[in-house]
Design a protein around this motif. Structure first.
Motif, PDB file in Angstrom:
ATOM      1  N   TRP A  67      37.577 -12.132   6.989  1.00  0.00           N
ATOM      2  CA  TRP A  67      37.445 -13.039   5.835  1.00  0.00           C
ATOM      3  C   TRP A  67      37.073 -14.411   6.361  1.00  0.00           C
ATOM      4  O   TRP A  67      37.818 -14.992   7.138  1.00  0.00           O
ATOM      5  N   TRP A  68      35.892 -14.909   5.962  1.00  0.00           N
ATOM      6  CA  TRP A  68      35.406 -16.171   6.511  1.00  0.00           C
ATOM      7  C   TRP A  68      35.946 -17.342   5.705  1.00  0.00           C
ATOM      8  O   TRP A  68      35.596 -17.557   4.548  1.00  0.00           O
ATOM      9  N   VAL A  69      36.815 -18.116   6.336  1.00  0.00           N
ATOM     10  CA  VAL A  69      37.372 -19.333   5.758  1.00  0.00           C
ATOM     11  C   VAL A  69      37.376 -20.386   6.854  1.00  0.00           C
ATOM     12  O   VAL A  69      37.509 -20.058   8.044  1.00  0.00           O
ATOM     13  N   ASN A  70      37.257 -21.650   6.478  1.00  0.00           N
ATOM     14  CA  ASN A  70      37.317 -22.717   7.477  1.00  0.00           C
ATOM     15  C   ASN A  70      38.781 -22.942   7.847  1.00  0.00           C
ATOM     16  O   ASN A  70      39.426 -23.895   7.414  1.00  0.00           O
ATOM     17  N   TRP A  71      39.298 -22.038   8.682  1.00  0.00           N
ATOM     18  CA  TRP A  71      40.715 -22.071   9.047  1.00  0.00           C
ATOM     19  C   TRP A  71      41.076 -23.359   9.759  1.00  0.00           C
ATOM     20  O   TRP A  71      42.193 -23.876   9.589  1.00  0.00           O
ATOM     21  N   PHE A  72      40.185 -23.863  10.558  1.00  0.00           N
ATOM     22  CA  PHE A  72      40.498 -25.072  11.324  1.00  0.00           C
ATOM     23  C   PHE A  72      40.720 -26.259  10.399  1.00  0.00           C
ATOM     24  O   PHE A  72      41.611 -27.077  10.628  1.00  0.00           O
ATOM     25  N   MET A  73      39.923 -26.354   9.342  1.00  0.00           N
ATOM     26  CA  MET A  73      40.101 -27.455   8.399  1.00  0.00           C
ATOM     27  C   MET A  73      41.440 -27.325   7.676  1.00  0.00           C
ATOM     28  O   MET A  73      42.088 -28.339   7.367  1.00  0.00           O
ATOM     29  N   VAL A  74      41.872 -26.097   7.412  1.00  0.00           N
ATOM     30  CA  VAL A  74      43.187 -25.879   6.803  1.00  0.00           C
ATOM     31  C   VAL A  74      44.281 -26.430   7.721  1.00  0.00           C
ATOM     32  O   VAL A  74      45.220 -27.106   7.278  1.00  0.00           O
ATOM     33  N   VAL A  75      44.151 -26.143   9.015  1.00  0.00           N
ATOM     34  CA  VAL A  75      45.133 -26.633   9.993  1.00  0.00           C
ATOM     35  C   VAL A  75      45.157 -28.153  10.021  1.00  0.00           C
ATOM     36  O   VAL A  75      46.229 -28.779  10.045  1.00  0.00           O
ATOM     37  N   ILE A  76      43.993 -28.783  10.017  1.00  0.00           N
ATOM     38  CA  ILE A  76      43.920 -30.247  10.055  1.00  0.00           C
ATOM     39  C   ILE A  76      44.539 -30.857   8.794  1.00  0.00           C
ATOM     40  O   ILE A  76      45.270 -31.852   8.871  1.00  0.00           O
ATOM     41  N   ILE A  77      44.260 -30.275   7.638  1.00  0.00           N
ATOM     42  CA  ILE A  77      44.817 -30.802   6.391  1.00  0.00           C
ATOM     43  C   ILE A  77      46.343 -30.718   6.413  1.00  0.00           C
ATOM     44  O   ILE A  77      47.038 -31.684   6.066  1.00  0.00           O
ATOM     45  N   VAL A  78      46.872 -29.569   6.820  1.00  0.00           N
ATOM     46  CA  VAL A  78      48.329 -29.411   6.888  1.00  0.00           C
ATOM     47  C   VAL A  78      48.926 -30.412   7.882  1.00  0.00           C
ATOM     48  O   VAL A  78      49.956 -31.053   7.601  1.00  0.00           O
ATOM     49  N   SER A  79      48.288 -30.581   9.027  1.00  0.00           N
ATOM     50  CA  SER A  79      48.777 -31.515  10.041  1.00  0.00           C
ATOM     51  C   SER A  79      48.753 -32.948   9.525  1.00  0.00           C
ATOM     52  O   SER A  79      49.689 -33.724   9.765  1.00  0.00           O
ATOM     53  N   ALA A  80      47.686 -33.309   8.813  1.00  0.00           N
ATOM     54  CA  ALA A  80      47.582 -34.658   8.259  1.00  0.00           C
ATOM     55  C   ALA A  80      48.653 -34.902   7.196  1.00  0.00           C
ATOM     56  O   ALA A  80      49.219 -35.995   7.110  1.00  0.00           O
ATOM     57  N   VAL A  81      48.957 -33.876   6.403  1.00  0.00           N
ATOM     58  CA  VAL A  81      50.001 -34.010   5.374  1.00  0.00           C
ATOM     59  C   VAL A  81      51.359 -34.246   6.023  1.00  0.00           C
ATOM     60  O   VAL A  81      52.135 -35.115   5.593  1.00  0.00           O
ATOM     61  N   ILE A  82      51.660 -33.491   7.089  1.00  0.00           N
ATOM     62  CA  ILE A  82      52.945 -33.658   7.795  1.00  0.00           C
ATOM     63  C   ILE A  82      53.051 -35.058   8.381  1.00  0.00           C
ATOM     64  O   ILE A  82      54.082 -35.732   8.244  1.00  0.00           O
ATOM     65  N   THR A  83      51.989 -35.507   9.027  1.00  0.00           N
ATOM     66  CA  THR A  83      52.004 -36.840   9.643  1.00  0.00           C
ATOM     67  C   THR A  83      52.151 -37.938   8.590  1.00  0.00           C
ATOM     68  O   THR A  83      52.932 -38.881   8.764  1.00  0.00           O
ATOM     69  N   THR A  84      51.406 -37.816   7.494  1.00  0.00           N
ATOM     70  CA  THR A  84      51.498 -38.809   6.415  1.00  0.00           C
ATOM     71  C   THR A  84      52.906 -38.841   5.830  1.00  0.00           C
ATOM     72  O   THR A  84      53.453 -39.922   5.543  1.00  0.00           O
ATOM     73  N   TYR A  85      53.495 -37.689   5.633  1.00  0.00           N
ATOM     74  CA  TYR A  85      54.857 -37.590   5.105  1.00  0.00           C
ATOM     75  C   TYR A  85      55.840 -38.314   6.023  1.00  0.00           C
ATOM     76  O   TYR A  85      56.703 -39.074   5.558  1.00  0.00           O
ATOM     77  N   CYS A  86      55.698 -38.108   7.326  1.00  0.00           N
ATOM     78  CA  CYS A  86      56.595 -38.763   8.291  1.00  0.00           C
ATOM     79  C   CYS A  86      56.390 -40.274   8.307  1.00  0.00           C
ATOM     80  O   CYS A  86      57.353 -41.043   8.407  1.00  0.00           O
ATOM     81  N   VAL A  87      55.145 -40.705   8.214  1.00  0.00           N
ATOM     82  CA  VAL A  87      54.858 -42.147   8.178  1.00  0.00           C
ATOM     83  C   VAL A  87      55.502 -42.787   6.955  1.00  0.00           C
ATOM     84  O   VAL A  87      56.132 -43.861   7.045  1.00  0.00           O
ATOM     85  N   LEU A  88      55.375 -42.141   5.795  1.00  0.00           N
ATOM     86  CA  LEU A  88      55.975 -42.681   4.572  1.00  0.00           C
ATOM     87  C   LEU A  88      57.497 -42.738   4.682  1.00  0.00           C
ATOM     88  O   LEU A  88      58.130 -43.722   4.269  1.00  0.00           O
ATOM     89  N   LEU A  89      58.095 -41.690   5.252  1.00  0.00           N
ATOM     90  CA  LEU A  89      59.547 -41.691   5.428  1.00  0.00           C
ATOM     91  C   LEU A  89      59.991 -42.838   6.331  1.00  0.00           C
ATOM     92  O   LEU A  89      60.990 -43.513   6.058  1.00  0.00           O
ATOM     93  N   LEU A  90      59.229 -43.070   7.408  1.00  0.00           N
ATOM     94  CA  LEU A  90      59.581 -44.152   8.319  1.00  0.00           C
ATOM     95  C   LEU A  90      59.450 -45.513   7.630  1.00  0.00           C
ATOM     96  O   LEU A  90      60.300 -46.401   7.811  1.00  0.00           O
ATOM     97  N   LEU A  91      58.410 -45.680   6.834  1.00  0.00           N
ATOM     98  CA  LEU A  91      58.234 -46.941   6.102  1.00  0.00           C
ATOM     99  C   LEU A  91      59.380 -47.171   5.115  1.00  0.00           C
ATOM    100  O   LEU A  91      59.903 -48.287   5.000  1.00  0.00           O
TER     101      LEU A  91
END
Length: 539
Positions: free
Chosen positions: A72-96
């Motif tokens: 099944w052809w999906v841009n799996w790498f972009m999915v990984v980047i989006i999830v990683s960016a969401v986790i990082t953004t969530y942590c940044v907001l919590l720290l702020l």
């Protein structure tokens, strides 16, 4: 609403602690652990996001492995980047929010739901690191390689971050009454600061050179043509790469049942499934695993372009005009002879891999096809290692390309074709000084192309020829002396600022202790502890 219960105070408390009313009793150790847990997960997620960003160059390999496993052809790498960016953004907001809580004098009671989400983030990051280590281990060298491009700027950022954090650290140091804790805090702060200040001693980059020493820009080789602008390994793709001024086509050759060489990358059990409409065709009792199960007439009848518009593998279809989309939709599998005619017409070299179970016998067919095409033998870059001696005897004009440095040296070769992470930057320069042509594959990102440009690579195989062709110079080049001056100036400025902050805070504490009443000192002490308790040592 009272000043003590302002909207900002209640909102911050709600976001961080998930309750509206202030809780007067707070366990200091638990609150402190929660704060540092947020900081730890933020660091881990930021590092993981950095790893994802620097390995983005090879996203096609991850997507290909995903397709191989799931069909099944999906841009799996972009999915990984989006999830990683969401986790990082969530942590940044919590720290702020945590720092906002400190500024408002609110207790840092991290809600259990945040702790669960942070723990899930750690699990996902661990799974990602494990996945790379088990299935994509060859990508790890990309991370230290990227530091040669980003290292100087990461160091400057770390100095700025340490300078901004120093007031909190100094306040915690002055507030702590335990000599042992003060000593531990001082040692850790000094060690970390010295490491950050002096790490440029260990930063090496080929781009730290005088501009006049910059090597010639690497030539471009179209990887399966121009696969970001047209379906890979189609005539449209190769014609698009000509518009990028490529010096060679890189492709993959297989043989049909009736011994016609054609262009297709996927092989074994995945042949035809990803890049053609074979599933929608009525080929009963057909074995999909080998190219030799298909006649050239059957292969020509397949559509090799619709998948590109449907899956948009590089998120680039939107750049195509309606005419280009229609042209893409009508592409078919080309023969090697068609590509050779195009290369001969535009004086472009051809570099290819050979994918077939009977490679030894296929070599004769391939060589015969090339010789009958009338192309200049010097335009043929012969990469397959099987029956190389036969090729040398039959077509001595072919340029022999090696994918291993040892084999290159054993055969006195002059052309090396390797993955960009297989050679150190110093090795590239040594090979070029020995008049060895060095081609690196597959290079799509600007930072990587810039690094290889500074190192002196002869050429790169790329999916992004339309982007790299417009680069007139590397993203950055800096004279070593200039970098040394900037490094020392930034470090000295940071040290002076931190010393000034420490002296001011020290004098302020002394002034308060000499002039304030006992009640005032107690109030100041209580306020400071309330403000800064996450940064104080516990025990």
């Amino acid at each position: 609403m009272s000043q003590d219960e302002s909207c900002s105070r209640v909102g911050s408390r709600c976001c961080y602690s998930c309750h509206w009313e202030r809780r007067h009793e707070s366990k200091r150790k638990c609150a402190c652990c929660g704060f540092w847990f947020v900081v730890l997960v933020l660091l881990l997620s930021a590092i993981w996001l950095y790893i994802c960003m620097v390995t983005f160059n090879d996203q096609d390999e991850v997507n290909w492995q995903g397709f191989t496993a799931l069909k099944w052809w999906v841009n799996w790498f972009m999915v990984v980047i989006i999830v990683s960016a969401v986790i990082t953004t969530y942590c940044v907001l919590l720290l702020l929010f945590a720092l906002f809580q400190v500024a408002l004098g609110e207790p840092l009671d991290l809600h259990w739901l945040h702790k669960i989400f942070l723990f899930l983030g750690v699990i996902l990051i661990t799974a990602g690191v494990t996945g790379i280590s088990l299935r994509w281990e060859k990508e790890w060298p990309t991370v230290p390689l990227s530091l040669q491009a980003t290292g100087p700027f990461l160091q400057f950022g770390a100095v700025v971050a340490m300078t901004l954090l120093s007031p909190f650290i100094f306040s915690g140091f002055n507030m702590d009454k335990s000599k042992c804790s003060q000593f531990l805090m001082a040692v850790v702060f000094v060690v970390v600061s010295v490491a950050i200040f002096l790490c440029p001693l260990f930063i090496q980059s080929p781009c730290l050179i005088e501009k006049r020493q910059l090597p010639e820009k690497p030539k471009l080789i179209g990887h399966r043509g121009a696969p970001m602008l047209a379906p890979e390994n189609t005539m449209m793709s190769f014609k698009k790469s000509i518009e990028c001024n490529v010096t060679a086509f890189e492709t993959d050759v297989q043989l049909s049942k009736d011994r016609v060489p054609f262009l297709l990358h996927d092989n074994n059990s995945d042949i035809l499934l990803r890049t053609t409409n074979v599933k929608s065709r009525n080929f009963q009792n057909k074995n999909f695993s080998l190219s030799t199960n298909w006649t050239w007439e059957e292969l020509q009848s397949l559509n090799a372009g619709e998948w590109f518009l449907e899956t948009d593998p590089f998120r680039s279809v939107y750049k195509l005009s309606e005419e280009e989309r229609e042209l893409s939709r009508n592409q078919s599998i080309p023969s090697l002879h068609q590509l050779l005619d195009l290369a001969k017409e535009h004086d472009v070299s051809v570099l290819f891999d050979l994918y077939n179970p009977d490679t030894e016998n296929d070599t004769e067919v391939i060589v015969d096809t090339i010789m009958r095409s009338g192309i200049d033998p010097r335009l043929v870059l012969w990469l397959p290692y099987v029956r190389r001696e036969y090729v040398k005897e039959t077509a001595p004009g072919f340029i022999q390309v090696y994918s291993d440095r040892e084999k290159l040296e054993e055969n006195n070769g002059t052309f090396l074709n390797v993955k960009y992470s297989k050679l150190k930057m110093e090795e590239i320069r040594d090979l070029r000084s020995s008049n060895i042509t060095v081609n690196m594959w597959v290079v799509n990102e600007r930072w990587l192309f810039s690094l290889l440009w500074c190192a002196g690579a002869s050429s790169v195989t790329t999916n992004a020829c339309h982007l790299l062709k417009d680069m007139e110079q590397p993203d950055w080049v800096m004279a070593p002396r200039k970098y040394l001056i900037i490094w020392i100036a930034v470090d000295i400025t940071s040290i002076v600022i931190m010393i000034g902050v420490y002296i001011i805070q020290r004098k302020t504490d002394c002034f308060c202790s000499m002039t304030g009443t006992e009640m005032q000192r107690d109030q100041i002490q209580a306020w400071n502890e309330k403000e800064l308790y996450p940064f104080l040592a516990t025990g």
